[in-house]
Design an enzyme around this catalytic site. Structure first.
Site, short mmCIF file in Angstrom:
data_model
loop_
_atom_site.label_atom_id
_atom_site.label_comp_id
_atom_site.label_asym_id
_atom_site.label_seq_id
_atom_site.Cartn_x
_atom_site.Cartn_y
_atom_site.Cartn_z
CD1 TRP A 31 -32.37 130.40 -109.13
CD2 TRP A 31 -32.17 130.35 -111.36
NE1 TRP A 31 -33.18 131.40 -109.64
CE2 TRP A 31 -33.07 131.39 -110.99
CE3 TRP A 31 -31.87 130.14 -112.70
CZ2 TRP A 31 -33.69 132.19 -111.96
CZ3 TRP A 31 -32.49 130.94 -113.65
CH2 TRP A 31 -33.39 131.97 -113.27
NE ARG A 32 -36.90 124.98 -105.51
CZ ARG A 32 -37.44 124.62 -104.33
NH1 ARG A 32 -36.75 123.85 -103.50
NH2 ARG A 32 -38.66 124.99 -104.00
NE ARG A 62 -38.43 120.38 -106.48
CZ ARG A 62 -37.81 119.92 -107.57
NH1 ARG A 62 -38.47 119.74 -108.71
NH2 ARG A 62 -36.53 119.63 -107.53
CG HIS A 118 -39.53 116.36 -104.99
ND1 HIS A 118 -39.38 116.51 -106.35
CD2 HIS A 118 -38.35 116.73 -104.43
CE1 HIS A 118 -38.15 116.97 -106.61
NE2 HIS A 118 -37.52 117.10 -105.46
CE LYS A 143 -33.95 116.37 -105.21
NZ LYS A 143 -34.52 117.72 -105.20
NE ARG A 186 -32.19 116.14 -95.96
CZ ARG A 186 -32.67 116.65 -97.11
NH1 ARG A 186 -31.83 116.91 -98.10
NH2 ARG A 186 -33.96 116.88 -97.25
CB SER A 205 -34.65 124.38 -100.80
OG SER A 205 -33.84 123.24 -100.95
#
Length: 223
Positions: A31-32, A62, A118, A143, A186, A205
């Site tokens: 859930w973003r 995010r 990121h 991540k 990926r 996303s």
């Protein structure tokens, strides 16, 4: 390797319109929450968690610092995350470690953290240092999502992941090179040791996400 599919509702109606059947191929739902205004996140949360009851779920805000759609102070960020985490107990909680390092200690009570990094501009030269620091904190998942400029960047990310996984068998990693150039990363988690790959339903996303149906098919062929 599990397939994670983000959902990005912009209001309560969007949540109600989600068809869980279309997410049948997803192993985990992310859930973003950053597609909502900050004051709406707690209002919409009950509907999201009810919609996906019985499914593994990652709760992610995010922020704009890391390619997201919301701007929050460090304290607003950690307060929102903690409130949702305590009330609804998501399976995983994403935390942008480098963007909100100052308040990280407030998250130490949660054992299910995804410490994320990121970089939408490049694959940084200190990739290994970043990965090493996140690993040293022993989260549920490390991540790393970075942008390649060359094919070698993609191969480096895959190789680094494999190396870290071999040295830290108890630690889970989800790493990826973004964009069209990075699509291989990926899909190659079975080789590199990446535990998750992120796929999309309709709207991606992040750059380079492949549809969940295609990812499912490819992974079945590879396996």
């Amino acid at each position: 390797m599990k397939i994670v599919v983000p959902v990005m509702p912009k209001n309560l109606a969007d949540v109600e319109a989600i068809d869980p059947e279309r997410l049948a191929d997803a192993d985990i739902i992310e859930w973003r929450a950053d597609f909502l205004p900050k004051e709406e996140i707690l209002k919409v949360a009950p509907a999201v968690f009810e919609k996906f009851v019985g499914r593994e779920l990652i709760f992610t805000i995010r922020t704009s610092r890391e390619g997201g759609h919301i701007e929050l102070t460090d304290q607003e960020y950690v307060d929102l995350i903690k409130e949702v985490a305590v009330l609804y107990q998501p399976d995983f909680i994403d935390f942008e470690y480098y963007s909100h390092k100052e308040v990280f200690e407030q998250m130490l009570e949660f054992p299910n953290l995804v410490l994320s990094y990121h970089n939408f501009n490049e694959t940084p030269e200190n990739f290994l240092e970043i990965m090493s620091e996140l690993t040293s904190l022993s989260p549920a998942v490390v991540k790393m999502s970075v942008m390649p400029k060359t094919e070698q960047d993609v191969l480096d990310v895959m190789n680094f992941t494999r190396g870290f996984k071999t040295l830290n068998m108890g630690q889970a990693y989800a790493t990826m090179s973004m964009g069209k150039l990075g699509i291989l990363s990926r899909l190659a988690g079975g080789i590199t040791g990446s535990c998750w790959t992120f796929a999309c339903l309709d709207e991606a996303s992040a750059p380079g996400q492949v549809s969940v149906a295609s990812v499912k098919k490819i992974l079945e062929v590879l396996e």
